[in-house]
Design a protein around this motif. Structure first.
Motif, PDB file in Angstrom:
ATOM      1  N   GLY B  28       0.781  -1.230   0.000  1.00 28.09           N
ATOM      2  CA  GLY B  28       0.000   0.000   0.000  1.00 28.09           C
ATOM      3  C   GLY B  28       0.805   1.269   0.000  1.00 28.09           C
ATOM      4  N   ARG B  29       2.148   1.151  -0.065  1.00 28.75           N
ATOM      5  CA  ARG B  29       2.998   2.349  -0.024  1.00 28.75           C
ATOM      6  C   ARG B  29       3.946   2.374  -1.214  1.00 28.75           C
ATOM      7  NH1 ARG B  29       1.843   5.762   4.386  1.00 28.75           N
ATOM      8  NH2 ARG B  29       0.739   4.465   5.871  1.00 28.75           N
ATOM      9  N   MET B  53       1.061  10.243 -12.223  1.00 30.77           N
ATOM     10  CA  MET B  53       1.014  11.284 -11.181  1.00 30.77           C
ATOM     11  C   MET B  53       0.300  10.730  -9.950  1.00 30.77           C
ATOM     12  SD  MET B  53      -1.864  13.876 -12.771  1.00 30.77           S
ATOM     13  CE  MET B  53      -1.110  14.035 -14.382  1.00 30.77           C
ATOM     14  N   PRO B  54       0.373  11.454  -8.821  1.00 33.91           N
ATOM     15  CA  PRO B  54      -0.357  10.983  -7.648  1.00 33.91           C
ATOM     16  C   PRO B  54      -1.863  11.006  -7.908  1.00 33.91           C
ATOM     17  CG  PRO B  54       1.120  12.832  -7.099  1.00 33.91           C
ATOM     18  CD  PRO B  54       1.105  12.704  -8.580  1.00 33.91           C
ATOM     19  N   GLY B  55      -2.626  10.207  -7.168  1.00 34.70           N
ATOM     20  CA  GLY B  55      -4.088  10.236  -7.265  1.00 34.70           C
ATOM     21  C   GLY B  55      -4.612  11.610  -6.883  1.00 34.70           C
ATOM     22  N   ASN B 446       1.028  11.968   3.453  1.00 36.26           N
ATOM     23  CA  ASN B 446       1.218  10.754   2.662  1.00 36.26           C
ATOM     24  C   ASN B 446       0.486  10.771   1.330  1.00 36.26           C
ATOM     25  OD1 ASN B 446       2.796   9.681   4.677  1.00 36.26           O
ATOM     26  ND2 ASN B 446       1.059   8.699   5.692  1.00 36.26           N
ATOM     27  N   LYS B 447      -0.141  11.906   1.042  1.00 43.30           N
ATOM     28  CA  LYS B 447      -0.893  11.964  -0.215  1.00 43.30           C
ATOM     29  C   LYS B 447      -0.383  13.104  -1.085  1.00 43.30           C
ATOM     30  CE  LYS B 447      -5.037   9.801   1.655  1.00 43.30           C
ATOM     31  NZ  LYS B 447      -4.757   8.471   1.055  1.00 43.30           N
ATOM     32  N   ALA B 454       4.918   7.352   0.676  1.00 45.29           N
ATOM     33  CA  ALA B 454       3.586   7.906   0.399  1.00 45.29           C
ATOM     34  C   ALA B 454       2.580   6.775   0.203  1.00 45.29           C
ATOM     35  CB  ALA B 454       3.639   8.787  -0.844  1.00 45.29           C
ATOM     36  N   ASP B 455       1.293   7.083   0.463  1.00 42.17           N
ATOM     37  CA  ASP B 455       0.236   6.138   0.115  1.00 42.17           C
ATOM     38  C   ASP B 455       0.320   5.857  -1.386  1.00 42.17           C
ATOM     39  OD1 ASP B 455      -0.603   6.292   2.702  1.00 42.17           O
ATOM     40  OD2 ASP B 455      -2.344   7.571   2.294  1.00 42.17           O
ATOM     41  N   ALA B 456       0.169   4.595  -1.737  1.00 43.48           N
ATOM     42  CA  ALA B 456       0.252   4.250  -3.163  1.00 43.48           C
ATOM     43  C   ALA B 456      -1.086   4.537  -3.838  1.00 43.48           C
ATOM     44  CB  ALA B 456       0.664   2.793  -3.335  1.00 43.48           C
ATOM     45  N   ASP B 457      -1.400   5.843  -3.952  1.00 48.14           N
ATOM     46  CA  ASP B 457      -2.568   6.318  -4.697  1.00 48.14           C
ATOM     47  C   ASP B 457      -2.014   6.965  -5.963  1.00 48.14           C
ATOM     48  OD1 ASP B 457      -3.896   5.558  -2.412  1.00 48.14           O
ATOM     49  OD2 ASP B 457      -4.343   7.593  -1.735  1.00 48.14           O
ATOM     50  N   ILE B 458      -2.195   6.289  -7.087  1.00 43.67           N
ATOM     51  CA  ILE B 458      -1.489   6.688  -8.307  1.00 43.67           C
ATOM     52  C   ILE B 458      -2.468   6.701  -9.485  1.00 43.67           C
ATOM     53  CG2 ILE B 458       0.449   6.127  -9.862  1.00 43.67           C
ATOM     54  CD1 ILE B 458       1.448   4.283  -7.484  1.00 43.67           C
TER      55      ILE B 458
END
Lengths: 426, 544
Positions: B28-29, B53-55, B446-447, B454-458
Motif C-alpha cells: 500500500g505504499r 502522477m499521484p491520485g 502521505n498523499k 507515500a500512500d500508493a494512490d497513483i
C-alpha cells in the motif's frame, strides 16, 4: 436481577424519543419509564427467546432456511422486496444491494403513507427544519390531518408543544373530525372531507391578499381562514405537521404540493416550516438509504440492472394488484394486514420470505420465515427521526437471534453464490 | 507488489517534472526500487509513453450527507439520463449532478481521484454523512464540521471564553468524526433564523455578543492552537451576491496572517451591486490572495448545464429560490446551522452564469501561486465534478478557452478581464492544483506525492488529442496499492478510509455542555456523539 438502562431510544414511531429508562429482568423488559403507551407496549411485549426459522411451516436450521429463501428469490423473474420501515439502515442497505443483485422491485411502506409528500417535495420542494428548531422557536403550530395525541403521544411534550413555553404558542388543528389532538388545540377547524386542496389554495390566495368571494371553504367560514392566514403571516416561526389525512385523502400529492408551496411563500414574510408526520420508527431512514443507493426514495425497479423510479407503477400495491411480482421478500412489515385486498390476494399466491422479529399475518402465510432480533431491544442499529436526525439504537437485552442485517447479508451471499459467482473485491 | 515502469512522472512535491521513472509499490505504499526484494514476482504495468502522477485530492466537494441526499431525493429528473447498470463488480446507480454514493466513488476513481473531502457536515446529522461516506467505495474521505453558526460557540465567544471555545471545537470535531472546522456565512445563518436577510463581516449576530469577524478570527486561532492539519475552511459572508468582493477582501485583511482556506472563491469575487450590474472583481480578490501567503483558495468554477445547488448557507438558497423560482428545500438544524437545496441551470446564454464562468477562469489565471490555488466546482454548486477535465482543458489551452469566451454573451465578456489573460497552465501546475497542493493544504503528508513512504494512490493517463479527453478516464488507477481502475473502468472495489482528527479537549467543559444539551437539543447528550461503528475504516491524521 433487575438492571436499569438509561438514555434508551424508543424505535416505535418517528419521534424516536431517546430519554427512556428501561428496567430489564433477565431477558424481558419489565419497565419502560418515560415511554408513551405505544412504546411501553413495544418494550414490554417483546419476547427475545430464540426461535427456529420455518420453511413451509416446518422448523429448520438457519442455513437451510437461507438456502431455500435464496432459491425462491433467484428463481423468480420479478421478485418484490417490501417493508423496511421498522428496521435499521444497516439492514436497509443490505436490502437495496439484494434488490440490485436480484434485479428486484423495491418498495417501502412510504408508498402507503407519505409517498405523496415525497412526490410533492419533488415537484415544489420542502422548507423544513429539525424538531429542536420547532421546540425552541415556533409560536404557531398547525396539525393538519394528523392525530399525534394517539399516534405520537410524546410529540407535544418533546417537540411541538413543550410545557415550558406552551402559553407562548398557538396550536391549531385542521381535521375532518374531533380528535384527542383537537381537544388540546387552541383553535380547531373541522373541515369537510376532501376539501383540503381547496382550502390550501384559498390560504395561498389569502396570504397573497387576494380577495375571495366564497363565504365558506371546506365548510368553514371564510373569516376563520382569513384569521388563520393572518396568524401564519404574523407569527415569529410557524410549522405545519402534515399527516396521512392529507396524503391519503382526495388530492394526495396535490394537497401536499399546495401546502409546501404555501409554506415556501410564507418564508417571504416570516419563518415557516412543514414536516410530514412520519409514522413508523425508521420509514424516514428507508427513504434516505434508498435515495443514496438508487437515487430514488421508494418504488424502485431494478429489473433492467439499473434503478428506475415509478410511483404508481413499481409501488408494492400496484405491482401486487397487477400480478407482476412472482415472489416477495417482506422485511419488518405486515403487508397482508394493511395492503388493499386486491394486492393482498396476490401476495397469498406467490412464494413469500418474511424477515421479522414478531409473528404477523404475513409470517403466517410465508413459505420461509426468518425470526430476527428487534432493533432497539436486542440489536443495535441506526434509525432516522421524522426530521432526518439519525440516532443510534442500543440493545437493552442480549441477543439470541440474528439481526435483519445479518439475515439479509447471508441471503445476499447466498444469492450471489447461486446467480453470478463470486464478486471480486480487493 | 506492483511496478509502474517507464512512465513520465509528474510529482511536483518531490521536484519531478515529467522525467521518465519507475514507481514501485508494496503493502500500500510507494517504496524505493532497491527495497523491492524480488521484482520478478511483481505485477508490472508498462507506462511507456504514459503520464504518471499521484491520485487526485479534492479539497471541497458535496458528496454525502443530509443535504446531498435531499438534492438526490428532490430531483429524480437529475438521475434518469446518467445511470449505469450493475455488473457484478460495481453497483448500479447514477445521477448527473448528485450521483448515488456508489457512482460518486466510481466516477471520481475513473478520473484518477483517490481522496475527496465532504465540505459541510452538520454535527447533529453527522451519522448520516458517515453512513453515506461508507457507501462511497474506494475513495478516502473526510468531512468538515460546521461551526460558524453554532450557538454554544457563540455563547463562548460572547463571554470571551476562548479556552472553552477551543475545547468545544475540539470536542465537536471528535464527536462528529470531522476533519476540519468549517465556517459557512458566520453568524449569517443564525441571523437569518432570526429574520435578518443579509449579514456582513462586522454586523452583529442577533442575540449574541459576537460578529462574523470575531467568529472567523476565533476559529482560525483555534485551528492553529489545536494544530489541526487543515483549516479553518471558510465560506465567507455575502457569498453569491453582487458586490461581495469587498467583504471577501476585508475578510482576507482581517485574517492578518492566520492560516485559512477560502472555499469556492469564484462565488465571493463579485463586483457591482446596488444599482450597478454584476461585474468581475476577480483581479482585486486575486491581488489580496496573492499578497497574503496565509490564505489558500479553491475556485468553485461554474460549468454550463443543469446542476443542483446546495449549501449550509440557508439564506443564500432562499435567495436563489426567489431569483429562479425553482423548487426549494430548506433544513435548519437546531443550535448548529442551516441548509438548503435549489436546482439550477447555468445557461451559457445567461449573462450571470456566463460571467460566473469568466470570473472563475480569471481567478485561476490571476492567482499566482498554484500551491495556494485549487481546482473545484464546489460540486455540485458550480457544476458536477465530472466537468474537471473540461476545466483543465480551458486552463491549459488558450485557444480552447478563447473559443469558449467568444461564445458567451457580450455583456459577460465586457464585464470581466478574462480576454486579456494569456496564461496557460503547465501539466505540472495542473498536478499541483488537483493533487499536490490540495494534499499539502489538507496536511496529508502521505498523499499528493509519489515519494518513498507515500500512500500508493497513483493515476496513469494516456496522452490524447486534447486535455479533457486525457483526464476524463485514467488508463490505470492504483488506490492503497491495489489496481482498481483499468482503461477508465472500475475493476475492483474496496472501502476507502475515513480521515479524522483527535485534537483532544479538557473534560472541564462536559458539565456545561451537558446542561446546554438538556436545555436546547432534542437529542440527549449521551446519544449525540458519533460511535466507532460509523467509521469502521477510520484513519486518524495527527495534529501538530
Amino acid at each position: 436481577m433487575t438492571r436499569t438502562v438509561e438514555h434508551v431510544v424508543c424505535p416505535t414511531c418517528g419521534c424516536l424519543c431517546d430519554d427512556l429508562v428501561v428496567e430489564v429482568d433477565g431477558t424481558r423488559v419489565t419497565q419502560a419509564r418515560r415511554a408513551c403507551p405505544n412504546g411501553r407496549t413495544f418494550f414490554k411485549s417483546y419476547d427475545p427467546t430464540p426461535r427456529l426459522p420455518r420453511v413451509h411451516g416446518r422448523e429448520v436450521e438457519w442455513n437451510e432456511a437461507i438456502a431455500e429463501a435464496a432459491r425462491m428469490l433467484t428463481q423468480a423473474r420479478s421478485p418484490l422486496i417490501y417493508g423496511l420501515s421498522s428496521t435499521a439502515t444497516e439492514a436497509q442497505r443490505c436490502a437495496v444491494e439484494l434488490a440490485d443483485r436480484l434485479g428486484a422491485i423495491l418498495d417501502t411502506t412510504s408508498s402507503l403513507c407519505h409517498g405523496p409528500a415525497v412526490l410533492a417535495m419533488q415537484s415544489v420542494g420542502l422548507p423544513g427544519c429539525t424538531l429542536g428548531e420547532i421546540r425552541s422557536n415556533a409560536d404557531l403550530v398547525i396539525f393538519w390531518g394528523c392525530n399525534p395525541a394517539v399516534s405520537h403521544p410524546r410529540h407535544f411534550a418533546r417537540y411541538s408543544l413543550p410545557p415550558a413555553n406552551r402559553r407562548s404558542r398557538v396550536a391549531v388543528v385542521v381535521d375532518v373530525r374531533p380528535t384527542a389532538t383537537s381537544d388540546i388545540a387552541d383553535l380547531f377547524l373541522q373541515v369537510e372531507p376532501g376539501s383540503d386542496l381547496e382550502i390550501l389554495t384559498a390560504l395561498r390566495a389569502l396570504v397573497h391578499a387576494r380577495p375571495l368571494s366564497a363565504r365558506a371553504i371546506g365548510g368553514v367560514p371564510l373569516a376563520n381562514w382569513e384569521d388563520l392566514a393572518g396568524r401564519m403571516k404574523s407569527c415569529r416561526m410557524g410549522v405545519v405537521f402534515a399527516g396521512v389525512g392529507l396524503t391519503m385523502s382526495q388530492g394526495r400529492d396535490l394537497n401536499l404540493g399546495e401546502l409546501f408551496s404555501l409554506v415556501a411563500e410564507l418564508n417571504d414574510c416570516t419563518r415557516f416550516a412543514a414536516m410530514p408526520m412520519r409514522g413508523h420508527g425508521n420509514v424516514a431512514g428507508a427513504d434516505q438509504v434508498l435515495t443514496w443507493q438508487s437515487g430514488y426514495p421508494f418504488a424502485v425497479n431494478y429489473g433492467r440492472g439499473f434503478p428506475r423510479y415509478g410511483p404508481g407503477e413499481f409501488s408494492a400495491v400496484d405491482v401486487l394488484a397487477h400480478g407482476e411480482a412472482d415472489a416477495a421478500l417482506i422485511i419488518a412489515s405486515d403487508p397482508l394486514a394493511h395492503l388493499p385486498s386486491s394486492s393482498a390476494v396476490h401476495l397469498r399466491e406467490i412464494p413469500v420470505v418474511a424477515i421479522d422479529p414478531r409473528e404477523s399475518l404475513t409470517t403466517r402465510i410465508a413459505q420461509v420465515v426468518l425470526p430476527t432480533a428487534c432493533y432497539g431491544l436486542d440489536a443495535a442499529g441506526t434509525y432516522y427521526r421524522m426530521d432526518g436526525v439519525p440516532i443510534r439504537l442500543r440493545p437493552v437485552i442480549s441477543s439470541a437471534r440474528p439481526t435483519d442485517e445479518q439475515a439479509l447479508q447471508q441471503l445476499l451471499d447466498s444469492v450471489v453464490r447461486v446467480s453470478a459467482g463470486a464478486v471480486p473485491t480487493c | 507488489m506492483l511496478g509502474i515502469l517507464n512512465g513520465r512522472v509528474y510529482d511536483p512535491a518531490n521536484g519531478v517534472d515529467g522525467q521518465v521513472q519507475d514507481i514501485w509499490v508494496q503493502d500500500g505504499r510507494i517504496v524505493a526500487a532497491d527495497q523491492v526484494p524480488n521484482r520478478e514476482a511483481a505485477e508490472i504495468f508498462d507506462a511507456a509513453g504514459l503520464v504518471v502522477m499521484p491520485g487526485g485530492v479534492d479539497i471541497h466537494s458535496h458528496i454525502a450527507g443530509s443535504k446531498v441526499n435531499a438534492g438526490r431525493r428532490m430531483c429524480p429528473e437529475d438521475h434518469r439520463a446518467d445511470t449505469g447498470a450493475q455488473n457484478g463488480v460495481t453497483r448500479s446507480g447514477g445521477g448527473h449532478s448528485v450521483p448515488t454514493t456508489f457512482a460518486t466513488g466510481y466516477h471520481y476513481l475513473e478520473m484518477g481521484y483517490t481522496t475527496v473531502m465532504e465540505a459541510a457536515m452538520p454535527p447533529l446529522l453527522a451519522r448520516h454523512t458517515h453512513e453515506e461516506m461508507n457507501d462511497v467505495p474506494l475513495l478516502d474521505k473526510g468531512a468538515y464540521t460546521l461551526m460558524g453558526n453554532n450557538r454554544f460557540l457563540l455563547g463562548c465567544l460572547g463571554h470571551r471564553q476562548k479556552a472553552k471555545a477551543r475545547d468545544f471545537a475540539a470536542w465537536l470535531l471528535e464527536a462528529s468524526r470531522g476533519y476540519a472546522i468549517k465556517i459557512v456565512n458566520p453568524g449569517g445563518v443564525e441571523n437569518w433564523k432570526a429574520g435578518k436577510r443579509e449579514t456582513d463581516l462586522d454586523d452583529p449576530v442577533l442575540g449574541w455578543d459576537a460578529t462574523p469577524r470575531e467568529i472567523i478570527l476565533a476559529l482560525a486561532d483555534i485551528s492553529t492552537e489545536l494544530g489541526l492539519p487543515h483549516g479553518p475552511h471558510l465560506h465567507v459572508n455575502r457569498l453569491g451576491q453582487a458586490g461581495n468582493a469587498s467583504t471577501t477582501i476585508r475578510t482576507i485583511e482581517a485574517l492578518d496572517g492566520r492560516r485559512t482556506h477560502l472555499a469556492h472563491l469564484q462565488f465571493a469575487s463579485y463586483g457591482g451591486g446596488g444599482r450597478h450590474p454584476l461585474r468581475s472583481a476577480a483581479a482585486e480578490v486575486a491581488a489580496a490572495v496573492n499578497a497574503n501567503h496565509n490564505v489558500t483558495a479553491d475556485i468553485g468554477q461554474v460549468v454550463f448545464g443543469p446542476t443542483t445547488t446546495m449549501t449550509a448557507d440557508g439564506p443564500l438558497e432562499h435567495t436563489l429560490h426567489q431569483l429562479s423560482g425553482s423548487k426549494w428545500l430548506n433544513n435548519d438544524v437546531e443550535e448548529e446551522t442551516g441548509g438548503g437545496v435549489v436546482p439550477m441551470n447555468h445557461a451559457r446564454r445567461n449573462t450571470v452564469s456566463a460571467l460566473q464562468w469568466c470570473i472563475g477562469m480569471e481567478l485561476f489565471l490571476s492567482l499566482e501561486d498554484p500551491w495556494r490555488t485549487f481546482l473545484t466546482t464546489d460540486h455540485p454548486n458550480g457544476g458536477p465534478f465530472t466537468a474537471y477535465p473540461e476545466i483543465i482543458h480551458c486552463l491549459m489551452d488558450r485557444e480552447f478557452r478563447s473559443q469558449m469566451l467568444s461564445s458567451l454573451p457580450d455583456k459577460a465578456q465586457s464585464r470581466c478581464g478574462l480576454a486579456g489573460l494569456q496564461r496557460e497552465y503547465s501539466l505540472q501546475e495542473i498536478v499541483i492544483i488537483t493533487r499536490a497542493g490540495t494534499a499539502r493544504a489538507l496536511g496529508l503528508a502521505n498523499k499528493g506525492h509519489l515519494g518513498v513512504g507515500a500512500d500508493a494512490d497513483i493515476a496513469v493517463y494516456a496522452p490524447q488529442l486534447n486535455w479533457s479527453m486525457m483526464f476524463r478516464r485514467a488508463r490505470l488507477v492504483v488506490k492503497g496499492g491495489r489496481v482498481v481502475v483499468r482503461d477508465g473502468q472500475v475493476v475492483a472495489v474496496c472501502p476507502g478510509h475515513t480521515l479524522c482528527v483527535t485534537p483532544g479537549w479538557d473534560e472541564g467543559i462536559l458539565p456545561s455542555l451537558r446542561e446546554h444539551f438538556e436545555q436546547h437539543y432534542t437529542v440527549g447528550f449521551d446519544n449525540y456523539a458519533v460511535q466507532d461503528d460509523y467509521v469502521p475504516y477510520c484513519e486518524v491524521i495527527r495534529c501538530k
